[in-house]
Design a protein around this motif. Sequence first.
Motif, PDB file in Angstrom:
ATOM      1  N   PRO A 131       0.830  -1.207   0.000  1.00 52.78           N
ATOM      2  CA  PRO A 131       0.000   0.000   0.000  1.00 52.78           C
ATOM      3  C   PRO A 131       0.857   1.247   0.000  1.00 52.78           C
ATOM      4  CG  PRO A 131      -0.024  -1.056   2.167  1.00 52.78           C
ATOM      5  CD  PRO A 131       0.663  -2.005   1.229  1.00 52.78           C
ATOM      6  N   LEU A 132       0.334   2.327  -0.557  1.00 49.41           N
ATOM      7  CA  LEU A 132       1.097   3.568  -0.679  1.00 49.41           C
ATOM      8  C   LEU A 132       1.498   4.117   0.681  1.00 49.41           C
ATOM      9  CD1 LEU A 132       2.218   5.804  -2.477  1.00 49.41           C
ATOM     10  CD2 LEU A 132      -0.019   6.913  -2.397  1.00 49.41           C
ATOM     11  N   THR A 133       0.606   4.012   1.658  1.00 46.33           N
ATOM     12  CA  THR A 133       0.918   4.545   2.988  1.00 46.33           C
ATOM     13  C   THR A 133       2.122   3.836   3.613  1.00 46.33           C
ATOM     14  OG1 THR A 133      -0.731   3.018   3.907  1.00 46.33           O
ATOM     15  CG2 THR A 133      -1.445   5.284   3.441  1.00 46.33           C
ATOM     16  N   ALA A 134       2.215   2.510   3.402  1.00 43.33           N
ATOM     17  CA  ALA A 134       3.347   1.754   3.951  1.00 43.33           C
ATOM     18  C   ALA A 134       4.645   2.160   3.280  1.00 43.33           C
ATOM     19  CB  ALA A 134       3.111   0.259   3.775  1.00 43.33           C
ATOM     20  N   VAL A 135       4.598   2.423   1.981  1.00 45.12           N
ATOM     21  CA  VAL A 135       5.799   2.851   1.254  1.00 45.12           C
ATOM     22  C   VAL A 135       6.259   4.222   1.740  1.00 45.12           C
ATOM     23  CG1 VAL A 135       6.717   3.475  -1.011  1.00 45.12           C
ATOM     24  CG2 VAL A 135       5.223   1.489  -0.778  1.00 45.12           C
ATOM     25  N   LEU A 136       5.303   5.142   1.958  1.00 49.72           N
ATOM     26  CA  LEU A 136       5.658   6.487   2.394  1.00 49.72           C
ATOM     27  C   LEU A 136       6.209   6.499   3.816  1.00 49.72           C
ATOM     28  CD1 LEU A 136       2.642   8.529   0.943  1.00 49.72           C
ATOM     29  CD2 LEU A 136       4.965   8.378   0.050  1.00 49.72           C
ATOM     30  N   ARG A 137       5.696   5.608   4.663  1.00 48.69           N
ATOM     31  CA  ARG A 137       6.158   5.581   6.050  1.00 48.69           C
ATOM     32  C   ARG A 137       7.519   4.901   6.199  1.00 48.69           C
ATOM     33  NH1 ARG A 137       0.573   3.812   9.230  1.00 48.69           N
ATOM     34  NH2 ARG A 137      -0.565   5.783   8.917  1.00 48.69           N
ATOM     35  N   HIS A 138       7.706   3.810   5.474  1.00 45.70           N
ATOM     36  CA  HIS A 138       8.942   3.042   5.586  1.00 45.70           C
ATOM     37  C   HIS A 138       9.451   2.681   4.181  1.00 45.70           C
ATOM     38  CE1 HIS A 138       8.214   2.717   9.889  1.00 45.70           C
ATOM     39  NE2 HIS A 138       6.966   2.324   9.622  1.00 45.70           N
ATOM     40  N   PRO A 139       9.984   3.659   3.450  1.00 44.53           N
ATOM     41  CA  PRO A 139      10.404   3.412   2.066  1.00 44.53           C
ATOM     42  C   PRO A 139      11.588   2.458   1.925  1.00 44.53           C
ATOM     43  CG  PRO A 139      11.081   5.594   2.781  1.00 44.53           C
ATOM     44  CD  PRO A 139      10.199   5.053   3.861  1.00 44.53           C
ATOM     45  N   LEU A 140      12.360   2.251   2.981  1.00 44.66           N
ATOM     46  CA  LEU A 140      13.540   1.390   2.895  1.00 44.66           C
ATOM     47  C   LEU A 140      13.395   0.103   3.691  1.00 44.66           C
ATOM     48  CD1 LEU A 140      16.327   4.111   3.338  1.00 44.66           C
ATOM     49  CD2 LEU A 140      15.295   3.298   1.216  1.00 44.66           C
ATOM     50  N   ALA A 141      12.178  -0.209   4.100  1.00 47.64           N
ATOM     51  CA  ALA A 141      11.971  -1.345   4.993  1.00 47.64           C
ATOM     52  C   ALA A 141      12.266  -2.685   4.331  1.00 47.64           C
ATOM     53  CB  ALA A 141      10.535  -1.341   5.524  1.00 47.64           C
ATOM     54  N   SER A 142      12.017  -2.801   3.025  1.00 47.05           N
ATOM     55  CA  SER A 142      12.211  -4.071   2.321  1.00 47.05           C
ATOM     56  C   SER A 142      12.540  -3.796   0.868  1.00 47.05           C
ATOM     57  CB  SER A 142      10.946  -4.933   2.417  1.00 47.05           C
ATOM     58  OG  SER A 142       9.861  -4.288   1.765  1.00 47.05           O
ATOM     59  N   ALA A 143      12.869  -4.872   0.147  1.00 46.05           N
ATOM     60  CA  ALA A 143      13.169  -4.722  -1.283  1.00 46.05           C
ATOM     61  C   ALA A 143      11.946  -4.211  -2.034  1.00 46.05           C
ATOM     62  CB  ALA A 143      13.629  -6.057  -1.859  1.00 46.05           C
ATOM     63  N   GLY A 144      10.766  -4.688  -1.643  1.00 47.10           N
ATOM     64  CA  GLY A 144       9.541  -4.237  -2.296  1.00 47.10           C
ATOM     65  C   GLY A 144       9.265  -2.766  -2.066  1.00 47.10           C
ATOM     66  N   SER A 145       9.468  -2.310  -0.819  1.00 48.16           N
ATOM     67  CA  SER A 145       9.217  -0.892  -0.522  1.00 48.16           C
ATOM     68  C   SER A 145      10.237   0.007  -1.214  1.00 48.16           C
ATOM     69  CB  SER A 145       9.242  -0.663   0.991  1.00 48.16           C
ATOM     70  OG  SER A 145      10.520  -0.951   1.522  1.00 48.16           O
ATOM     71  N   ARG A 146      11.492  -0.444  -1.324  1.00 46.21           N
ATOM     72  CA  ARG A 146      12.513   0.359  -2.025  1.00 46.21           C
ATOM     73  C   ARG A 146      12.188   0.479  -3.512  1.00 46.21           C
ATOM     74  NH1 ARG A 146      15.914  -2.441   1.693  1.00 46.21           N
ATOM     75  NH2 ARG A 146      16.514  -4.039   0.177  1.00 46.21           N
ATOM     76  N   GLU A 147      11.737  -0.624  -4.103  1.00 48.32           N
ATOM     77  CA  GLU A 147      11.339  -0.594  -5.515  1.00 48.32           C
ATOM     78  C   GLU A 147      10.151   0.340  -5.722  1.00 48.32           C
ATOM     79  OE1 GLU A 147      11.263  -1.598  -9.588  1.00 48.32           O
ATOM     80  OE2 GLU A 147      12.759  -2.144  -8.082  1.00 48.32           O
ATOM     81  N   SER A 148       9.151   0.235  -4.847  1.00 47.39           N
ATOM     82  CA  SER A 148       7.955   1.078  -4.964  1.00 47.39           C
ATOM     83  C   SER A 148       8.294   2.547  -4.745  1.00 47.39           C
ATOM     84  CB  SER A 148       6.902   0.629  -3.949  1.00 47.39           C
ATOM     85  OG  SER A 148       6.524  -0.714  -4.172  1.00 47.39           O
ATOM     86  N   ALA A 149       9.170   2.812  -3.765  1.00 46.12           N
ATOM     87  CA  ALA A 149       9.566   4.199  -3.507  1.00 46.12           C
ATOM     88  C   ALA A 149      10.314   4.784  -4.693  1.00 46.12           C
ATOM     89  CB  ALA A 149      10.431   4.254  -2.247  1.00 46.12           C
ATOM     90  N   ALA A 150      11.185   3.985  -5.322  1.00 45.79           N
ATOM     91  CA  ALA A 150      11.916   4.459  -6.502  1.00 45.79           C
ATOM     92  C   ALA A 150      10.960   4.760  -7.656  1.00 45.79           C
ATOM     93  CB  ALA A 150      12.954   3.424  -6.924  1.00 45.79           C
ATOM     94  N   LEU A 151       9.957   3.902  -7.838  1.00 51.02           N
ATOM     95  CA  LEU A 151       8.954   4.149  -8.882  1.00 51.02           C
ATOM     96  C   LEU A 151       8.167   5.421  -8.590  1.00 51.02           C
ATOM     97  CD1 LEU A 151       7.607   0.530  -9.482  1.00 51.02           C
ATOM     98  CD2 LEU A 151       8.863   1.936 -11.118  1.00 51.02           C
ATOM     99  N   LEU A 152       7.848   5.634  -7.324  1.00 51.09           N
ATOM    100  CA  LEU A 152       7.110   6.839  -6.951  1.00 51.09           C
ATOM    101  C   LEU A 152       7.946   8.086  -7.204  1.00 51.09           C
ATOM    102  CD1 LEU A 152       4.573   8.030  -5.667  1.00 51.09           C
ATOM    103  CD2 LEU A 152       5.634   7.722  -3.419  1.00 51.09           C
ATOM    104  N   VAL A 153       9.238   8.031  -6.858  1.00 48.78           N
ATOM    105  CA  VAL A 153      10.138   9.160  -7.118  1.00 48.78           C
ATOM    106  C   VAL A 153      10.229   9.432  -8.618  1.00 48.78           C
ATOM    107  CG1 VAL A 153      12.534   9.928  -7.010  1.00 48.78           C
ATOM    108  CG2 VAL A 153      11.481   8.859  -5.019  1.00 48.78           C
ATOM    109  N   GLY A 154      10.293   8.350  -9.416  1.00 48.27           N
ATOM    110  CA  GLY A 154      10.341   8.516 -10.863  1.00 48.27           C
ATOM    111  C   GLY A 154       9.070   9.143 -11.415  1.00 48.27           C
ATOM    112  N   ALA A 155       7.926   8.741 -10.896  1.00 51.09           N
ATOM    113  CA  ALA A 155       6.661   9.297 -11.365  1.00 51.09           C
ATOM    114  C   ALA A 155       6.547  10.784 -11.040  1.00 51.09           C
ATOM    115  CB  ALA A 155       5.495   8.518 -10.745  1.00 51.09           C
TER     116      ALA A 155
END
Length: 335
Positions: free
Chosen positions: A6-30
């Motif tokens: 979920p987006l809220t989990a990515v925003l709160r802990h963007p480096l918590a796991s490989a999945g969150s880091r990938e999602s955070a990078a995609l969000l930064v790119g967007a």
Amino acid sequence: MIDRLPLTAVLRHPLASAGSRESAALLVGAVTLIIGSAVALLAFWGGTMPISGPGSIGQFAAIGAAITAIVVFVAARSLARVQPATGASPARMRWFDIAALAIAHGIIALLGWIAIADIVERSFVGAVVFTFAGAVLAGAAMACTAYLVALSAANMSPGMLSVVLMLFLVVGAFASMLSASDEEWWKLHLSSLGVTDDVSALTFNITLIIAGVIVTTVAHFGTASIPAHSARAARGRRIVRLELTAMGVLLAGVGLFPVDRFLALRQGAFSNPSSYFNVFAHLTDDEAITTALGYWNEINMPNLVENVMPTKHRARLVLNKGVDHSVESVLLRKL
């Protein structure tokens, strides 16, 4: 396979796991795509741009990507201090490590997109890019850069650090070669790229300086993960760290003190008729460079490797000199 987060989990802990880091990078790119396209649309409004060269979409995208790379890397590493990534190295990067790596990412992005634009222009000779298409393409270039740099910063490890160093050295060296004012620079020595006053010399020397800083980063950050369960292992790790640090300092020193210092002396102190070195004042630039490199390669460096380095630990008196050769400190070993 990476689970959807979920987006809220990515925003709160963007480096918590490989999945969150990938999602955070995609969000930064967007986000970068939207902002970069909007800025490019304002810059390109009402006109057409060439693909490469001054005032082109390639130049705009390259500069924008370089700025994006620096900002994203600094932001990601600052966040990593607060929320360390899972499995990250226990050592934290120092501010000058982050600055050097940010600049390295920025230069890689700058030179990379300039090269891509030049290749595309050679494939579409005479073509121009219209406003909206140019804005989207520039934004896409910045977005790709932001995504890759965010992943690089978030997943920074000794292995990733080595990849960045390799890319930076290759890109910097080739950029210096391509911009060299002397097409036959290779006839003298690789170091002759750094002894002129043009963009080629600046690129070459900056590449060496920042690469030296990156090597010292490898010495600190990269060796922190080496296990040291005994005094002997800890001593070995310290030795490796010191050797890598010395390599980085020497590499940066090549960029800070290129052989053109000899040329400056030839125009100054060597021009004194009573000076022992007056004979060098009459050499051409090519002869002076060859002479200076010859002294280093045939006399000074062999003396350093064969005599100074093996016996320096037995020295009883050590004089530390400054850049002007004045003695700054004296170390005397007690007998």
